[in-house]
Design a protein around this motif. Structure first.
Motif, short mmCIF file in Angstrom:
data_model
loop_
_atom_site.label_atom_id
_atom_site.label_comp_id
_atom_site.label_asym_id
_atom_site.label_seq_id
_atom_site.Cartn_x
_atom_site.Cartn_y
_atom_site.Cartn_z
N SER A 1 8.01 0.52 2.28
CA SER A 1 7.14 -0.44 1.60
C SER A 1 5.73 -0.32 2.14
O SER A 1 5.52 0.09 3.29
CB SER A 1 7.64 -1.88 1.77
N THR A 2 4.75 -0.63 1.31
CA THR A 2 3.34 -0.56 1.70
C THR A 2 2.57 -1.71 1.06
O THR A 2 3.01 -2.29 0.06
CB THR A 2 2.69 0.76 1.24
N SER A 3 1.43 -2.00 1.63
CA SER A 3 0.52 -2.97 1.02
C SER A 3 -0.91 -2.64 1.45
O SER A 3 -1.17 -2.42 2.63
CB SER A 3 0.85 -4.40 1.48
N THR B 1 5.98 0.09 6.14
CA THR B 1 7.29 -0.10 6.76
C THR B 1 8.10 1.17 6.61
O THR B 1 8.11 1.79 5.53
CB THR B 1 8.04 -1.27 6.10
N GLN C 1 10.82 -8.49 5.54
CA GLN C 1 11.04 -8.77 4.12
C GLN C 1 10.03 -9.76 3.55
O GLN C 1 9.85 -9.84 2.34
CB GLN C 1 12.46 -9.30 3.89
N HIS D 1 4.02 -6.69 -0.30
CA HIS D 1 4.31 -5.34 -0.76
C HIS D 1 3.30 -4.94 -1.83
O HIS D 1 2.74 -5.77 -2.50
CB HIS D 1 5.73 -5.25 -1.33
#
Length: 628
Positions: free
Chosen positions: A477-479, A488, A624, A628
């Motif tokens: 996951s990225t943001s 992540t 979690q 994201h």
């Protein structure tokens, strides 16, 4: 045994037939080629470079520096055939540097002193007994050196010199590449394929009119087989072999494409390979505000000018891609350092008249790329030299030139590289002591080299074991949210003998500090997990869960937020073997935790620049819940 031999014979025969079939794919047809010079820069195209150097003082300074280096070379003896271990590569590279520079100088000035010195160098390398085909990179770079010199100096060379040089290009360069014992690189997916195909193509172009059928075979072969390493850039451009080998493999790939495009007016679809053009953004983001590279795998730490970036910027019509390159050409001291770069004149060839003083700033402060060795690269600013910068990687040890560094990161703030990577150790220093360096198996001696295993990278070590060679860690996951840039990774494949879950997230929070969070779950046995960070700073432990790192008058606070009871400590970085490189001025800081069987655990570490000490006001959230 006979069946095994028969199988091997059939396999070798099929591979040979495969190579022949590839060579028979005719991409260039009956295309005609121009007279010399025809490699990269046609006759008369020098005028465009003169306009660039006349309009921009920085380009003029680079041009002048190259001429100055050529003046220095005039009094030096030619390169000699002195092999070091299995390599002649340093001599091939020096020959390429000298001949590219001297040939450029003659074409731009028509001063015969550069022609005469270039001719002397060409005749010297042409007289070598061979160009060391057992390590074919040596042949590739020497062939490129001879080809540029022959092609660019052609009009001024005597007939006798032309004959000697083109014979050497054919017999010591091209013909050995047609022998199956020397050309295993045709099936490689790494930099060897890119460099060797480029070198052989330059040889083919140089002597095209004398050996048209062989030249066509070599060029067609390159167009077919270079797509193998070019496939490694997909989907986004993250180059699996890291910063330094991007500078090698990609640069020679661009040299190949540029030469084909100049000669035939097309690149035969090579730039359409997925991820290839977008790799320029990867490279731009791989350098921190300090000018140091994210040096994972076999990479050096120092950032360097990348002439290929000027080709990408022109191709994509995006001068912002040159933001990082600008510093190397606008700072006089940096310009002098670049004279070690054997491909430096190519920057002028590909400059496209760009004004170095007025480049636009890159639009995004976040870049991520999937692939074999996925990375996420984030920063708080492009223009602030004190900005926070973080690079984090996934991947695995089985990739070409990889280390056991999946999950590792580097971090900068206030102009200091706080979390570092050792990067590579000189190959000859290991090979000369009989280290089994290129064996990638789990039990290989390669993983005993101090700088190569996970024990000294900014990642986890479980039960004092090596990461699993067969494991691979994707970025999950990225943001790019400015207030919470994050990436992540799922690391469980590297530790699957001890852990059932291993996720790591790294984030820049509110442009103020960095969070590293690990979420783990053990199998039916307890596990000892060690968290480490390598730093070139002075480390002072100021409590069980806090350390102060200082360097150059700056301070960083390392704080363990979870688990609540932990004891930070340091480890020395003294090399354990006589073949290991020394590591002065470095320290490992971290902690160990005991995790019971079938238990979940979280590790949260904050890296806080001193000026942001009051900016941390909340607990680190579970992965979690990260954006994201």
């Amino acid at each position: 045994m006979r069946l095994v031999r028969l199988f091997l014979t059939i396999s070798v025969t099929l591979l040979s037939l495969h190579e022949v079939a590839q060579a028979q794919v005719d991409h260039i047809g009956s295309a005609t080629v121009p007279d010399h010079p025809r490699i990269l820069l046609l006759k008369g195209e020098e005028e465009a470079i003169k306009r660039t150097t006349g309009a921009d003082a920085h380009w003029a300074a680079l041009h002048t520096a190259i001429l100055g280096e050529c003046d220095r070379l005039i009094g030096m003896a030619p390169v000699e055939r002195i092999q070091i271990g299995r390599r002649l590569l340093d001599k091939s590279r020096e020959a390429l540097r000298r001949l590219f520079y001297l040939s450029y100088a003659w074409r731009m000035t028509h001063n015969d002193k550069y022609l005469q010195r270039g001719e002397k160098e060409l005749l010297a390398i042409s007289a070598f007994s061979d160009w060391n085909p057992s390590h074919f990179l040596d042949v590739a770079e020497m062939t490129m050196a001879a080809s540029i010199g022959y092609d660019w100096l052609y009009d001024g060379l005597s007939e006798q010199s032309r004959s000697a040089i083109k014979t050497a290009i054919l017999q010591k360069g091209i013909e050995p590449s047609l022998d199956s014992k020397n050309n295993g690189w045709l099936r490689n997916t790494n930099n060897w394929n890119q460099v060797c195909n480029a070198g052989m193509t330059y040889g083919a172009i140089a002597i095209y009119e004398d050996q048209p059928e062989v030249a066509k075979q070599v060029i067609n072969r390159a167009i077919e087989t270079v797509t193998l390493p070019m496939g490694e850039y997909k989907p986004d451009g993250a180059y699996p072999e890291g910063y330094s080998y991007w500078g090698y493999g990609t640069s020679f790939n661009v040299m190949l494409i540029s030469a084909l495009d100049k000669l035939f007016g097309q690149d035969f679809g090579l730039t359409k390979q997925p991820g290839f053009l977008t790799t320029a953004a990867y490279m731009e983001n791989m350098t921190g505000p300090s000018g140091k590279a994210f040096n994972y795998s076999d990479s050096g730490l120092s950032g360097e000018l990348q002439p290929a970036m000027f080709w990408f910027a022109a191709k994509l019509k995006d001068p912002a891609l040159l933001w990082t390159e600008r510093r190397y050409l606008t700072d006089a001291s940096e310009t002098q350092k670049q004279l070690r770069d054997r491909l430096l004149p190519a920057a002028l060839l590909w400059s496209n008249g760009v004004n170095l003083a007025s480049l636009p700033e890159p639009k995004s402060t976040y870049w991520t790329g999937a692939g074999k060795n996925p990375v996420a690269l984030m920063r708080t600013s492009w223009s602030d030299p004190l900005a926070i910068y973080v690079g984090v990687k996934g991947g695995g040890p089985s990739i070409s030139h990889a280390h056991m560094d999946a999950g590792s990161f580097v971090m900068e703030a206030d102009g200091v590289r706080w979390a570092m990577d050792f990067g590579m150790q000189d190959y000859e220093s290991l090979e000369s002591k009989k280290v089994d360096l290129w064996n990638m198996r789990q039990d290989s001696q390669r993983w005993q080299v101090f700088r190569y295993n996970n024990f000294v990278h900014n990642t986890l070590t479980v039960n004092n074991q090596l990461q699993q060679v067969a494991g691979r860690a994707p970025i999950t996951s990225t943001s790019n949210t400015p207030s919470f840039m994050q990436a992540t990774t799922d690391l469980v494949g590297l530790y699957n003998e001890s852990l059932g879950k291993a996720n790591r997230g790294v984030a820049i929070v509110n442009k103020a500090y960095v969070v590293v969070r690990d979420e783990l779950e053990t199998l039916n046995q307890p596990a000892t997990v060690r968290w480490t960070m390598l730093t070139p700073t002075s480390v002072k432990l100021v409590g069980n869960n806090q350390a102060e790192l200082t360097k150059d008058g700056k301070k960083l606070i390392l704080k363990v937020q979870e688990p609540a009871t932990v004891s930070l400590r340091t480890w020395p970085t003294d090399p354990p073997h006589d073949y290991d490189a020394p590591n002065p001025g470095t320290t490992l800081v971290g902690f160990e935790v005991q995790v019971p069987a079938s238990t979940k655990a979280s590790l949260s570490v904050l890296l806080i620049p001193e000026k942001s000490a009051k900016a941390v006001s909340q607990q680190v959230q579970p992965l979690q819940q990260w954006p994201h």
